[in-house]
Design a protein around this motif. Structure first.
Motif, PDB file in Angstrom:
ATOM      1  N   LEU A 172       0.432   5.530 -10.969  1.00 25.92           N
ATOM      2  CA  LEU A 172      -0.630   5.235 -11.935  1.00 25.92           C
ATOM      3  C   LEU A 172      -0.127   5.376 -13.370  1.00 25.92           C
ATOM      4  N   LEU A 230       1.914   2.438 -14.017  1.00 25.60           N
ATOM      5  CA  LEU A 230       1.053   1.267 -14.124  1.00 25.60           C
ATOM      6  C   LEU A 230       0.468   1.135 -15.524  1.00 25.60           C
ATOM      7  N   ASN A 265       2.886  -2.611  -8.444  1.00 29.09           N
ATOM      8  CA  ASN A 265       2.527  -1.192  -8.492  1.00 29.09           C
ATOM      9  C   ASN A 265       1.158  -0.946  -7.859  1.00 29.09           C
ATOM     10  N   VAL A 266       0.194  -1.813  -8.146  1.00 25.47           N
ATOM     11  CA  VAL A 266      -1.131  -1.686  -7.533  1.00 25.47           C
ATOM     12  C   VAL A 266      -1.022  -1.818  -6.019  1.00 25.47           C
ATOM     13  N   GLU A 267      -0.154  -2.711  -5.570  1.00 21.11           N
ATOM     14  CA  GLU A 267       0.062  -2.881  -4.137  1.00 21.11           C
ATOM     15  C   GLU A 267       0.600  -1.591  -3.511  1.00 21.11           C
ATOM     16  N   ILE A 323       0.268   1.462  -4.665  1.00 25.90           N
ATOM     17  CA  ILE A 323      -0.801   2.464  -4.730  1.00 25.90           C
ATOM     18  C   ILE A 323      -1.786   2.239  -3.585  1.00 25.90           C
ATOM     19  N   ALA A 324      -2.151   0.984  -3.327  1.00 29.25           N
ATOM     20  CA  ALA A 324      -3.079   0.675  -2.237  1.00 29.25           C
ATOM     21  C   ALA A 324      -2.487   1.045  -0.886  1.00 29.25           C
TER      22      ALA A 324
END
Length: 119
Positions: free
Chosen positions: A20, A23, A38-40, A42-43
Motif C-alpha cells: 500500500l 502503491l 500492485n493492486v493485484e 494486494i488482492a
C-alpha cells in the motif's frame, strides 16, 4: 495449525502495508500499470489471508485468473512502451494459461491446498 496461519496472516498483513505504501508512491508518480499490478498483489494476499482459510476455492482457477490478469497488464504496458521482449513473454504466458485452462476443463484435475474448511 492455527498459530501457523496467524503467523502467515501477520507476515501477509505487513506485506500488504508495504505494498500500500508503494502503491501511494506509484500513484503520485503516475505509474499506472505498476499501480495496477500492485493492486493485484494486494488482492491476492488479501484473498489468501481473509477468504481462503474459511472458504477454500479451486486454487487452479484462482491462480490462473491472477496470472492471466497480470500478464495482460504486462502485455498492454509492453505494447504501449514498444518493448517487444515483454510483449512476447506475456503472449507466451497467456497462450500457456489458455492451454492449461482448456486441459484443466477437459481432464478435471484440481489442486486444493486446504481440503477442510477452518471454522
Amino acid at each position: 495449525m492455527k498459530s501457523k496461519f496467524n503467523l502467515v496472516a501477520f507476515i501477509g498483513g505487513i506485506g500488504i502495508l508495504f505494498l500500500l505504501n508503494d502503491l501511494i508512491g506509484m500513484i503520485q508518480k503516475q505509474a499506472w500499470f505498476d499501480a495496477i499490478i500492485n493492486v493485484e498483489l494486494i488482492a491476492l494476499m488479501a484473498y489468501y489471508i481473509f477468504i481462503y482459510p474459511f472458504k477454500p476455492l479451486n486454487m487452479n482457477s484462482v491462480l490462473m485468473s491472477f496470472i492471466a490478469f497480470h500478464f495482460t497488464v504486462v502485455g498492454i504496458e509492453a505494447f504501449l512502451e514498444q518493448n517487444i521482449l515483454n510483449l512476447i513473454v506475456s503472449g507466451v504466458v497467456l497462450v500457456f494459461v489458455a492451454g492449461y485452462t482448456w486441459y484443466d476443463r477437459k481432464h478435471k484435475y484440481r489442486l486444493k491446498l486446504n481440503l477442510k474448511s477452518r471454522r
